[in-house]
Scaffold this motif. Structure first.
Motif, PDB file in Angstrom:
ATOM      1  N   ILE A   1     -39.625  13.506  29.758  1.00 52.46           N
ATOM      2  CA  ILE A   1     -40.635  13.906  28.902  1.00 52.46           C
ATOM      3  C   ILE A   1     -40.051  15.020  27.900  1.00 52.46           C
ATOM      4  CG2 ILE A   1     -42.729  15.594  28.840  1.00 52.46           C
ATOM      5  CD1 ILE A   1     -43.758  14.581  31.517  1.00 52.46           C
ATOM      6  N   LEU A   2     -39.415  15.809  28.137  1.00 49.09           N
ATOM      7  CA  LEU A   2     -38.598  16.697  27.267  1.00 49.09           C
ATOM      8  C   LEU A   2     -37.655  16.067  26.336  1.00 49.09           C
ATOM      9  CD1 LEU A   2     -38.739  19.610  29.497  1.00 49.09           C
ATOM     10  CD2 LEU A   2     -40.376  19.384  27.697  1.00 49.09           C
ATOM     11  N   GLY A   3     -36.931  14.943  26.577  1.00 52.80           N
ATOM     12  CA  GLY A   3     -36.101  14.463  25.998  1.00 52.80           C
ATOM     13  C   GLY A   3     -34.540  15.223  26.077  1.00 52.80           C
ATOM     14  N   ILE A   4     -34.479  15.611  27.498  1.00 48.51           N
ATOM     15  CA  ILE A   4     -33.236  16.424  27.802  1.00 48.51           C
ATOM     16  C   ILE A   4     -32.180  15.613  28.218  1.00 48.51           C
ATOM     17  CG2 ILE A   4     -32.328  18.119  29.449  1.00 48.51           C
ATOM     18  CD1 ILE A   4     -35.222  19.593  29.531  1.00 48.51           C
ATOM     19  N   ARG A   5     -30.847  15.778  27.731  1.00 52.20           N
ATOM     20  CA  ARG A   5     -29.764  15.105  28.406  1.00 52.20           C
ATOM     21  C   ARG A   5     -28.893  15.879  29.464  1.00 52.20           C
ATOM     22  NH1 ARG A   5     -32.322  12.047  25.919  1.00 52.20           N
ATOM     23  NH2 ARG A   5     -32.042  10.526  24.375  1.00 52.20           N
ATOM     24  N   VAL A   6     -28.507  15.457  30.497  1.00 56.13           N
ATOM     25  CA  VAL A   6     -28.150  16.129  31.490  1.00 56.13           C
ATOM     26  C   VAL A   6     -26.615  15.881  31.602  1.00 56.13           C
ATOM     27  CG1 VAL A   6     -27.996  16.415  34.127  1.00 56.13           C
ATOM     28  CG2 VAL A   6     -30.283  16.082  32.975  1.00 56.13           C
ATOM     29  N   VAL A   7     -25.968  17.025  31.765  1.00 51.60           N
ATOM     30  CA  VAL A   7     -24.278  16.673  31.842  1.00 51.60           C
ATOM     31  C   VAL A   7     -24.222  17.146  33.316  1.00 51.60           C
ATOM     32  CG1 VAL A   7     -22.033  17.362  31.381  1.00 51.60           C
ATOM     33  CG2 VAL A   7     -23.654  17.072  29.507  1.00 51.60           C
TER      34      VAL A   7
ATOM     35  N   GLU B   1     -31.222   8.761  29.261  1.00 51.30           N
ATOM     36  CA  GLU B   1     -32.476   8.595  28.687  1.00 51.30           C
ATOM     37  C   GLU B   1     -33.552   8.732  29.821  1.00 51.30           C
ATOM     38  OE1 GLU B   1     -32.780   5.357  26.165  1.00 51.30           O
ATOM     39  OE2 GLU B   1     -31.366   6.167  24.767  1.00 51.30           O
ATOM     40  N   SER B   2     -33.312   8.256  30.994  1.00 56.83           N
ATOM     41  CA  SER B   2     -34.110   8.162  32.228  1.00 56.83           C
ATOM     42  C   SER B   2     -33.227   8.279  33.435  1.00 56.83           C
ATOM     43  CB  SER B   2     -34.560   6.847  32.266  1.00 56.83           C
ATOM     44  OG  SER B   2     -35.658   6.589  33.285  1.00 56.83           O
ATOM     45  N   MET B   3     -33.985   9.133  34.184  1.00 55.21           N
ATOM     46  CA  MET B   3     -33.335   9.287  35.788  1.00 55.21           C
ATOM     47  C   MET B   3     -34.210   8.581  36.789  1.00 55.21           C
ATOM     48  SD  MET B   3     -31.962  13.062  35.095  1.00 55.21           S
ATOM     49  CE  MET B   3     -30.892  13.435  36.250  1.00 55.21           C
ATOM     50  N   ASN B   4     -35.352   7.774  36.267  1.00 52.82           N
ATOM     51  CA  ASN B   4     -36.332   7.327  37.417  1.00 52.82           C
ATOM     52  C   ASN B   4     -35.441   6.693  38.538  1.00 52.82           C
ATOM     53  OD1 ASN B   4     -38.541   8.147  35.843  1.00 52.82           O
ATOM     54  ND2 ASN B   4     -38.375   6.336  34.465  1.00 52.82           N
ATOM     55  N   ASN B   5     -34.551   5.820  38.439  1.00 49.60           N
ATOM     56  CA  ASN B   5     -33.989   5.154  39.570  1.00 49.60           C
ATOM     57  C   ASN B   5     -33.054   6.216  40.329  1.00 49.60           C
ATOM     58  OD1 ASN B   5     -34.753   2.368  38.914  1.00 49.60           O
ATOM     59  ND2 ASN B   5     -32.995   1.946  37.678  1.00 49.60           N
ATOM     60  N   LEU B   6     -32.453   7.226  39.963  1.00 48.46           N
ATOM     61  CA  LEU B   6     -31.918   8.106  40.453  1.00 48.46           C
ATOM     62  C   LEU B   6     -32.938   8.897  41.307  1.00 48.46           C
ATOM     63  CD1 LEU B   6     -29.347   9.747  37.781  1.00 48.46           C
ATOM     64  CD2 LEU B   6     -28.858   8.474  39.975  1.00 48.46           C
ATOM     65  N   ALA B   7     -33.979   9.138  40.947  1.00 49.95           N
ATOM     66  CA  ALA B   7     -35.165   9.779  41.605  1.00 49.95           C
ATOM     67  C   ALA B   7     -35.530   8.797  42.769  1.00 49.95           C
ATOM     68  CB  ALA B   7     -36.531  10.166  40.654  1.00 49.95           C
ATOM     69  N   ARG B   8     -35.828   7.607  42.354  1.00 53.66           N
ATOM     70  CA  ARG B   8     -36.519   6.619  43.421  1.00 53.66           C
ATOM     71  C   ARG B   8     -35.239   6.396  44.564  1.00 53.66           C
ATOM     72  NH1 ARG B   8     -38.817   3.662  39.166  1.00 53.66           N
ATOM     73  NH2 ARG B   8     -37.104   2.744  38.618  1.00 53.66           N
TER      74      ARG B   8
END
Length: 122
Positions: A22-28, A1-8
């Motif tokens: 924003i786009l509601g994408i799920r990353v595998v 749902e979020s990748m904020n910590n991964l980005a930080r």
């Protein structure tokens, strides 16, 4: 749902993290040798992500056997994945647990982490 910590923490680019949210994408994806998240597939919605994850497991050699699923406040997603795997591999050994410590921090709310053994069951 979020990748904020991964980005930080430098695991993914901030632009990717923002677009995913924003786009509601799920990353595998999978862990790279550098310790970053290597995206393999971008999916719209949880069902699509589950099916893509199973296909990815099979392409890398999964044929039934042990699967360990851990989640961060996403028991429903972990169970949905387990159900789909069991449908395809009825004799597999699946265990589900909650993420703790650093895994829950990096994975963030709504995530599912999967480990599995390659090769044939039995």
């Amino acid at each position: 749902e979020s990748m904020n910590n991964l980005a930080r923490n430098g695991r993914v680019s901030p632009a990717v993290a923002k677009a995913v949210g924003i786009l509601g994408i799920r990353v595998v994806g999978r862990a790279s040798s550098e310790g970053t998240l290597e995206p393999l597939h971008k999916c719209r919605g949880g069902k699509s992500a589950v099916m893509q994850l199973i296909k990815t497991m099979e392409r890398s050699g999964y044929r039934g056997g042990k699967v360990r699923i851990s989640h961060t406040e996403n028991e429903a997603g972990a169970n949905a994945l387990a159900e789909q795997i069991v449908m395809k591999y009825p004799g597999c050994d699946i265990r589900i647990r909650e993420n703790r410590g650093l895994c829950s921090y990096y994975a963030e709310k709504g995530s599912v982490l999967v480990g599995y053994e390659k090769g044939l069951m039995g």
